[in-house]
Scaffold this motif. Structure first.
Motif, PDB file in Angstrom:
ATOM      1  N   ALA A 174       6.867  27.005 -24.653  1.00  0.00           N
ATOM      2  CA  ALA A 174       8.199  26.631 -23.811  1.00  0.00           C
ATOM      3  C   ALA A 174       8.030  25.076 -22.875  1.00  0.00           C
ATOM      4  CB  ALA A 174       7.557  28.018 -22.662  1.00  0.00           C
ATOM      5  N   SER A 217       9.666  23.496 -19.367  1.00  0.00           N
ATOM      6  CA  SER A 217      10.335  23.771 -18.343  1.00  0.00           C
ATOM      7  C   SER A 217      10.746  22.787 -17.634  1.00  0.00           C
ATOM      8  CB  SER A 217       9.053  24.069 -16.753  1.00  0.00           C
ATOM      9  OG  SER A 217       9.011  25.490 -16.921  1.00  0.00           O
ATOM     10  N   THR A 261       3.551  26.016 -21.142  1.00  0.00           N
ATOM     11  CA  THR A 261       4.513  24.691 -20.576  1.00  0.00           C
ATOM     12  C   THR A 261       4.109  22.955 -20.969  1.00  0.00           C
ATOM     13  OG1 THR A 261       4.540  24.694 -18.791  1.00  0.00           O
ATOM     14  CG2 THR A 261       5.659  26.638 -19.533  1.00  0.00           C
ATOM     15  N   LEU A 313      14.372  24.659 -14.351  1.00  0.00           N
ATOM     16  CA  LEU A 313      15.335  25.441 -15.099  1.00  0.00           C
ATOM     17  C   LEU A 313      13.478  25.555 -16.693  1.00  0.00           C
ATOM     18  CD1 LEU A 313      18.061  22.629 -15.675  1.00  0.00           C
ATOM     19  CD2 LEU A 313      18.086  25.324 -14.539  1.00  0.00           C
ATOM     20  N   VAL A 314      13.916  27.027 -17.070  1.00  0.00           N
ATOM     21  CA  VAL A 314      12.892  27.411 -18.076  1.00  0.00           C
ATOM     22  C   VAL A 314      12.809  28.217 -19.047  1.00  0.00           C
ATOM     23  CG1 VAL A 314      10.584  29.217 -18.069  1.00  0.00           C
ATOM     24  CG2 VAL A 314      11.203  27.883 -15.661  1.00  0.00           C
ATOM     25  N   TYR A 315      13.107  27.013 -20.441  1.00  0.00           N
ATOM     26  CA  TYR A 315      13.134  27.407 -21.615  1.00  0.00           C
ATOM     27  C   TYR A 315      11.864  28.332 -22.229  1.00  0.00           C
ATOM     28  CZ  TYR A 315      13.800  27.277 -26.984  1.00  0.00           C
ATOM     29  OH  TYR A 315      14.318  27.016 -28.051  1.00  0.00           O
ATOM     30  N   LYS A 316      12.656  29.833 -22.406  1.00  0.00           N
ATOM     31  CA  LYS A 316      11.757  30.705 -23.239  1.00  0.00           C
ATOM     32  C   LYS A 316      10.965  30.154 -24.088  1.00  0.00           C
ATOM     33  CE  LYS A 316      14.242  33.811 -22.878  1.00  0.00           C
ATOM     34  NZ  LYS A 316      15.160  35.128 -22.481  1.00  0.00           N
ATOM     35  N   GLY A 317       8.960  30.740 -24.517  1.00  0.00           N
ATOM     36  CA  GLY A 317       8.801  29.876 -26.054  1.00  0.00           C
ATOM     37  C   GLY A 317       7.241  30.790 -25.335  1.00  0.00           C
TER      38      GLY A 317
END
Length: 327
Positions: free
Chosen positions: A107, A109, A11, A121-125
């Motif tokens: 992704a 974070s 990430t 907060l995690v943005y999926k990738g």
């Protein structure tokens, strides 16, 4: 040949430091929360960019301790992915097994902190969607160890295939599952964990795994050992860690430092623990190395900035560790 091939997240970590204010930080039911009103606008005190993710964090830490390491995963074909590749190269980690996905972004974070408190907060990738057809299993035969850092989303489905392949090819395995994996509806999950040579959990994860979070830490380790009868490692944050080998408990305090950022603390402990076992084949030395690596990591912001390096192993400080017979 590689000493270790790691799997897990890759990430970009974006750190946002909010001003410490009673208007932002609230407490409800003995828990603290960030409270930002909808429609408001707040100035950010500081913003920093790092690479992160369990798979790359562990790989960089192991390489920094002198082990020949590769990262197997996915990034997007974007600026965030380039940041990850630059860090892998800087630490000497092989990135030739790291694939670029042109349809998915890297992704991200967002690590939002306010004083000593933080929320991620995690943005999926791309790293969360590695699939079995994308794995060249013949290459895995070149590894002595696989380190399976926390998996999420589609990548979680790889756990069985990786562990099964490792066991059939005399490759040893570290499994550090995520809460996502532990709570996922997979009836074979505990059977898969039995294939781990080292099962690494924090106390919350261990409690959820055995469905008894209030259990004493030693009894908790015994219950986890019923699932994985090899080395069980449970970390407890500021209380240190416990290791159970079926006969002995090894309990450790922490190596005290001024804490700057706890991101990557578990990854750096796990990497240090494995590196210690590979160097000395001694559990107490492995715990010591893990604790010091983790402490140095959290003394600086970013999951890869303060990592212990090979040269520092010559003057490794001591850590309080006790050994006790279980029965």
């Amino acid at each position: 040949m590689f000493d270790v091939i790691t799997f897990g997240s890759a990430t970009q970590d974006i750190f946002l430091e909010l001003p410490l204010s009673e208007d932002i930080l609230k407490e409800f039911n003995a828990k603290k929360y960030f409270c930002l009103p909808l429609g408001g606008k707040f100035l950010v005190d500081e913003m920093q960019f790092f690479s992160g993710g369990g798979g790359t964090n562990v790989a960089c830490s192991l390489a920094n301790l002198g082990l020949k390491t590769a990262y197997y995963g996915k990034i997007g074909d974007d600026a965030s992915g380039k940041i990850i590749l630059v860090d892998l190269a800087k630490f000497g980690v092989s990135s030739r097994l790291c694939q670029k996905d042109r349809s998915l972004p890297t992704a991200v974070s967002f690590v939002i902190s306010c004083g000593n408190d933080r929320t991620i907060l995690v943005y999926k990738g791309a790293c969360h969607f590695l699939t079995k057809p994308e794995i060249n299993f013949n290459i895995l035969k070149r590894a002595q160890w696989l380190y399976l850092a926390p998996f999420y989303e589609k990548t979680a489905e790889l756990l069985f295939d990786l562990v099964f392949f490792a066991k059939n090819n005399n490759i040893r395995v570290v499994i550090n599952p995520s809460i996502f994996q532990i709570t996922r509806d997979d009836p074979d999950f505990k059977i898969i964990l039995a294939g781990a040579d080292i099962l690494l959990l924090n106390r919350e994860e261990a409690g959820i795994l055995i469905n008894n979070p209030a259990l004493d830490i030693k009894e908790m380790a015994k219950e986890v050992f019923k699932i994985c009868s090899n080395l069980v490692v449970i970390t407890e944050g500021e209380r240190g860690a416990i290791v159970f080998d079926g006969e002995n408990f090894y309990q450790s305090g922490i190596y005290k430092v001024a804490v700057e950022d706890k991101t990557g603390a578990g990854d750096s402990f796990g990497a240090g623990f494995l590196a210690g076992l590979l160097r000395e084949n001694n559990i107490e030395y492995a715990i010591r190395l893990g604790m010091i690596n983790s402490a140095k990591n959290i003394s600086q912001k970013g999951a890869k900035i303060g990592l212990l390096n090979k040269a520092e192993l010559k003057i490794l400080p001591s850590v309080d560790i006790t050994k006790e017979r279980a029965y």
